[in-house]
Design a protein around this motif. Structure first.
Motif, PDB file in Angstrom:
ATOM      1  N   UNK A 245       0.862  -1.181   0.000  1.00 28.84           N
ATOM      2  CA  UNK A 245       0.000   0.000   0.000  1.00 28.84           C
ATOM      3  C   UNK A 245       0.902   1.235   0.000  1.00 28.84           C
ATOM      4  N   UNK A 246       0.760   2.112  -0.997  1.00 25.01           N
ATOM      5  CA  UNK A 246       1.661   3.263  -1.135  1.00 25.01           C
ATOM      6  C   UNK A 246       1.060   4.567  -0.620  1.00 25.01           C
ATOM      7  N   UNK A 247      -0.104   4.526   0.030  1.00 24.47           N
ATOM      8  CA  UNK A 247      -0.718   5.750   0.542  1.00 24.47           C
ATOM      9  C   UNK A 247       0.080   6.323   1.720  1.00 24.47           C
ATOM     10  N   UNK A 248      -0.046   7.627   1.916  1.00 29.22           N
ATOM     11  CA  UNK A 248       0.611   8.270   3.061  1.00 29.22           C
ATOM     12  C   UNK A 248      -0.060   7.818   4.362  1.00 29.22           C
ATOM     13  N   UNK A 249       0.742   7.694   5.406  1.00 30.91           N
ATOM     14  CA  UNK A 249       0.234   7.272   6.709  1.00 30.91           C
ATOM     15  C   UNK A 249      -0.050   8.501   7.573  1.00 30.91           C
ATOM     16  N   UNK A 250      -1.230   8.529   8.139  1.00 31.88           N
ATOM     17  CA  UNK A 250      -1.598   9.627   9.036  1.00 31.88           C
ATOM     18  C   UNK A 250      -1.176   9.326  10.464  1.00 31.88           C
ATOM     19  N   UNK A 251      -1.412   8.086  10.915  1.00 29.28           N
ATOM     20  CA  UNK A 251      -1.067   7.729  12.297  1.00 29.28           C
ATOM     21  C   UNK A 251      -1.215   6.237  12.521  1.00 29.28           C
ATOM     22  N   UNK A 252      -0.516   5.745  13.537  1.00 29.41           N
ATOM     23  CA  UNK A 252      -0.748   4.402  14.073  1.00 29.41           C
ATOM     24  C   UNK A 252      -1.762   4.585  15.190  1.00 29.41           C
ATOM     25  N   UNK A 253      -2.848   3.825  15.178  1.00 34.16           N
ATOM     26  CA  UNK A 253      -3.921   4.057  16.138  1.00 34.16           C
ATOM     27  C   UNK A 253      -4.183   2.826  16.997  1.00 34.16           C
ATOM     28  N   UNK A 254      -4.815   3.074  18.131  1.00 33.06           N
ATOM     29  CA  UNK A 254      -5.182   2.023  19.064  1.00 33.06           C
ATOM     30  C   UNK A 254      -5.500   2.626  20.413  1.00 33.06           C
ATOM     31  N   UNK A 255      -5.804   1.762  21.378  1.00 34.23           N
ATOM     32  CA  UNK A 255      -6.041   2.224  22.745  1.00 34.23           C
ATOM     33  C   UNK A 255      -4.904   1.714  23.637  1.00 34.23           C
ATOM     34  N   UNK A 256      -5.070   0.543  24.234  1.00 30.05           N
ATOM     35  CA  UNK A 256      -3.986  -0.026  25.039  1.00 30.05           C
ATOM     36  C   UNK A 256      -2.899  -0.635  24.154  1.00 30.05           C
ATOM     37  N   UNK A 257      -3.261  -1.006  22.933  1.00 32.26           N
ATOM     38  CA  UNK A 257      -2.307  -1.569  21.981  1.00 32.26           C
ATOM     39  C   UNK A 257      -2.740  -1.193  20.570  1.00 32.26           C
ATOM     40  N   UNK A 258      -1.889  -1.463  19.603  1.00 27.47           N
ATOM     41  CA  UNK A 258      -2.164  -1.108  18.207  1.00 27.47           C
ATOM     42  C   UNK A 258      -3.416  -1.816  17.698  1.00 27.47           C
ATOM     43  N   UNK A 259      -4.257  -1.065  16.998  1.00 25.70           N
ATOM     44  CA  UNK A 259      -5.431  -1.669  16.361  1.00 25.70           C
ATOM     45  C   UNK A 259      -5.404  -1.479  14.842  1.00 25.70           C
ATOM     46  N   UNK A 260      -4.572  -0.555  14.357  1.00 17.09           N
ATOM     47  CA  UNK A 260      -4.498  -0.378  12.919  1.00 17.09           C
ATOM     48  C   UNK A 260      -3.769   0.880  12.501  1.00 17.09           C
ATOM     49  N   UNK A 261      -3.805   1.135  11.192  1.00 20.50           N
ATOM     50  CA  UNK A 261      -3.114   2.276  10.591  1.00 20.50           C
ATOM     51  C   UNK A 261      -4.138   3.190   9.930  1.00 20.50           C
ATOM     52  N   UNK A 262      -4.062   4.476  10.255  1.00 23.83           N
ATOM     53  CA  UNK A 262      -4.927   5.469   9.629  1.00 23.83           C
ATOM     54  C   UNK A 262      -4.169   6.068   8.443  1.00 23.83           C
ATOM     55  N   UNK A 263      -4.748   5.925   7.245  1.00 29.11           N
ATOM     56  CA  UNK A 263      -4.132   6.451   6.038  1.00 29.11           C
ATOM     57  C   UNK A 263      -4.740   7.798   5.684  1.00 29.11           C
ATOM     58  N   UNK A 264      -3.957   8.646   5.046  1.00 28.27           N
ATOM     59  CA  UNK A 264      -4.447   9.957   4.620  1.00 28.27           C
ATOM     60  C   UNK A 264      -5.290   9.787   3.367  1.00 28.27           C
ATOM     61  N   UNK A 265      -6.573  10.097   3.489  1.00 27.81           N
ATOM     62  CA  UNK A 265      -7.458   9.987   2.334  1.00 27.81           C
ATOM     63  C   UNK A 265      -7.189  11.142   1.379  1.00 27.81           C
ATOM     64  N   UNK A 266      -7.341  10.868   0.081  1.00 29.78           N
ATOM     65  CA  UNK A 266      -7.190  11.935  -0.900  1.00 29.78           C
ATOM     66  C   UNK A 266      -8.275  12.982  -0.734  1.00 29.78           C
ATOM     67  N   UNK A 267      -9.449  12.521  -0.293  1.00 39.99           N
ATOM     68  CA  UNK A 267     -10.570  13.437  -0.082  1.00 39.99           C
ATOM     69  C   UNK A 267     -11.203  13.124   1.268  1.00 39.99           C
ATOM     70  N   UNK A 268     -11.329  14.139   2.107  1.00 35.18           N
ATOM     71  CA  UNK A 268     -11.999  13.974   3.385  1.00 35.18           C
ATOM     72  C   UNK A 268     -13.425  14.517   3.259  1.00 35.18           C
TER      73      UNK A 268
END
Length: 301
Positions: free
Chosen positions: A184-207
């Motif tokens: 996946x070549x999209x830009x990464x916005x953040x690593x997300x989760x609460x007590x541990x990692x739950x996933x990766x938030x990617x920067x959408x081309x359109x919000x």
């Protein structure tokens, strides 16, 4: 089998090679480029220079000096290291077995500037697939990177994980071979989760205001493995089980040996003064002591 492999061809690595060569160790130096020296416009605070040299000039002169003594220099990228009684060094030019290894690849000066990486270290963010792949059996994992190092880590994880995706954070992949791993070549916005990692938030081309539409930019993952750039000394040390200091440098004793017998380290990767003079001293010590280790090994003592 090699007697000694030196990973890195800067001041520490070449200094180690010079001393090892003179003690009949016939070392193999693996060179993956100039590293931090490239940023040195002028070096004038080092013994024996009658005029300033650039970092590039000093680097090239060192390699020529080593080759003049018969030292073999292999241009390749180190992907990782394993082994038990001996060391197995995995590179883009093939695998090599050695009785001893000296880590001299310098030190990475910048951590990835992705929100969540630091916050989730030890809580789903890892820097070593060999070390932590076991904990992600049957789970979905992500690898951050765009080079052969990232691909190597992804292939290690694919043996146990249910799914592996490489995220390049907007960069074009630079893999040297074909592979089946999802990229996946999209830009990464953040690593997300609460007590541990739950996933990766990617920067959408359109919000949009539609939360459900934006949900597609979140990619679930139980673990995130950071493999940006190339494998440095600390990454390799982690793979083989060597201890690091509290500041993340490779831990060594006075003889420059790590906590793994036969594995030595020298230069910026051990911390302290980030200067050529310090790297040359540590490289010399590592080359001498690694040679003594190999001779003891061969004599059975």
């Amino acid at each position: 089998m090699e007697k000694m492999i030196i990973i890195g061809a800067g001041p520490a690595g070449i200094s180690a090679a010079l001393y090892a060569a003179r003690s009949n160790m016939n070392p193999l130096v693996i060179n993956n480029g100039i590293g931090a020296l490239e940023k040195a416009e002028k070096i004038e605070n080092y013994y024996g220079l009658d005029h300033p040299l650039s970092g590039k000039e000093l680097f090239e002169t060192g390699i020529m000096q080593a080759k003049a003594l018969g030292v073999r220099v292999l241009d390749a990228q180190v992907l990782g290291m394993g082994g038990f009684d001996t060391f197995e060094v995995h590179t883009t030019a093939g695998d090599f077995e050695s009785q001893s290894v000296i880590l001299a690849t310098g030190s990475k000066r910048a951590a990835p500037k992705i929100p969540g990486v630091k916050e989730f270290e030890g809580k789903g963010v890892s820097y070593c697939a060999v070390c932590d792949a076991f904990f992600y059996r049957g789970k979905e994992v992500a690898v951050l990177g765009d080079s052969d190092f990232a691909l190597h880590e992804a292939e290690e994880l694919a043996n146990l994980a249910s799914g592996v995706t490489i995220y390049t954070d907007g960069r074009e992949p630079r893999f040297s071979k074909e592979h089946p791993i999802t990229v996946n070549t999209m830009k990464i916005q953040a690593i997300e989760g609460e007590d541990k990692v739950s996933g990766i938030r990617l920067k959408s081309d359109m919000q949009t205001q539609d939360a459900e539409a934006n949900q597609s930019s979140f990619m679930p993952a139980d673990g995130v493995f950071v493999a940006l750039g190339t494998a440095g000394s600390t990454e390799i040390a982690r793979q083989i089980g060597a201890e690091l200091t509290e500041k993340g440098h490779v831990k060594v004793g006075p003889d420059m040996q790590t906590t793994v017998p036969g594995l030595f380290a020298a230069g910026d990767c051990t911390g302290g003064l980030l200067q050529v003079a310090k790297a040359v001293y540590e490289g010399a010590q590592a080359g001498i002591q690694a040679g003594k280790y190999v001779r003891r090994l061969q004599s059975g003592s």
